[in-house]
Design a protein around this motif. Sequence first.
Motif, PDB file in Angstrom:
ATOM      1  N   UNK A 175       0.784  -1.235   0.000  1.00 18.08           N
ATOM      2  CA  UNK A 175       0.000   0.000   0.000  1.00 18.08           C
ATOM      3  C   UNK A 175       0.818   1.288   0.000  1.00 18.08           C
ATOM      4  N   UNK A 176       1.964   1.299   0.646  1.00 25.13           N
ATOM      5  CA  UNK A 176       2.751   2.524   0.786  1.00 25.13           C
ATOM      6  C   UNK A 176       3.170   3.144  -0.547  1.00 25.13           C
ATOM      7  N   UNK A 177       3.636   2.371  -1.526  1.00 16.99           N
ATOM      8  CA  UNK A 177       4.036   3.023  -2.785  1.00 16.99           C
ATOM      9  C   UNK A 177       2.897   3.799  -3.447  1.00 16.99           C
ATOM     10  N   UNK A 178       1.687   3.255  -3.391  1.00 16.44           N
ATOM     11  CA  UNK A 178       0.551   3.965  -3.972  1.00 16.44           C
ATOM     12  C   UNK A 178       0.334   5.305  -3.272  1.00 16.44           C
ATOM     13  N   UNK A 211      -7.866   3.259   1.503  1.00 17.98           N
ATOM     14  CA  UNK A 211      -8.010   2.985   0.074  1.00 17.98           C
ATOM     15  C   UNK A 211      -8.904   4.016  -0.603  1.00 17.98           C
ATOM     16  N   UNK A 212     -10.001   4.377   0.037  1.00 17.34           N
ATOM     17  CA  UNK A 212     -10.896   5.385  -0.548  1.00 17.34           C
ATOM     18  C   UNK A 212     -10.216   6.751  -0.646  1.00 17.34           C
ATOM     19  N   UNK A 213      -9.373   7.060   0.331  1.00 23.55           N
ATOM     20  CA  UNK A 213      -8.608   8.313   0.265  1.00 23.55           C
ATOM     21  C   UNK A 213      -7.693   8.277  -0.958  1.00 23.55           C
ATOM     22  N   UNK A 214      -7.024   7.154  -1.179  1.00 18.45           N
ATOM     23  CA  UNK A 214      -6.149   7.029  -2.362  1.00 18.45           C
ATOM     24  C   UNK A 214      -6.942   7.159  -3.657  1.00 18.45           C
ATOM     25  N   UNK A 215      -8.104   6.520  -3.720  1.00 12.46           N
ATOM     26  CA  UNK A 215      -8.938   6.607  -4.919  1.00 12.46           C
ATOM     27  C   UNK A 215      -9.360   8.052  -5.151  1.00 12.46           C
ATOM     28  N   UNK A 216      -9.808   8.728  -4.109  1.00  9.75           N
ATOM     29  CA  UNK A 216     -10.239  10.118  -4.243  1.00  9.75           C
ATOM     30  C   UNK A 216      -9.099  10.985  -4.773  1.00  9.75           C
ATOM     31  N   UNK A 217      -7.919  10.898  -4.137  1.00  7.97           N
ATOM     32  CA  UNK A 217      -6.797  11.728  -4.573  1.00  7.97           C
ATOM     33  C   UNK A 217      -6.398  11.405  -6.007  1.00  7.97           C
TER      34      UNK A 217
END
Length: 155
Positions: free
Chosen positions: A82-85, A138-144
């Motif tokens: 997860x960290x690299x994403x 995960x949702x934070x990553x998708x949003x950004x």
Amino acid sequence: MDGMSLHDPLFATYVVAASLMILKAVAMSWLTVFRMVRAQGGYRSPEDIRKTPLNPAPDPAQLLPNEGVERIRRIQMNDVENLPYFLVAGFLYVLTQPSLLLAQWLLYGYVASRLLHFLAYFTAQIHDIRATLWTIGSLILVFMTVRTLLAALGA
């Protein structure tokens, strides 16, 4: 942004969040070693059971899985996945010049979700708790990422 600088509060927010996540990931390696030394087991490689000052009484059983060690390895693997994403998505998102408040909520929210995920995993909480905390991050990553993609397409 005139250039990336720690004087820019937006970029500094990213740097703080990214640094915390990197330190957390590195800490997992240290925690794995600590647990292996304490358990005198959970080793992975045959050479780990050679007689040394740190392992004066080697035993082939030391190569068997140790749940305490394996739990930390699973947490660490989750970080590796997860960290690299986060590092890439957060950096690209900052380039879109979002509001500072929104960026702080998202970046620090991700950090909080990952730290809480670690605590839930470390203390063997039920999967539903871990999954909820993972989903928040995960949702934070998708949003950004979507916001970044839309900004790039609109440029």
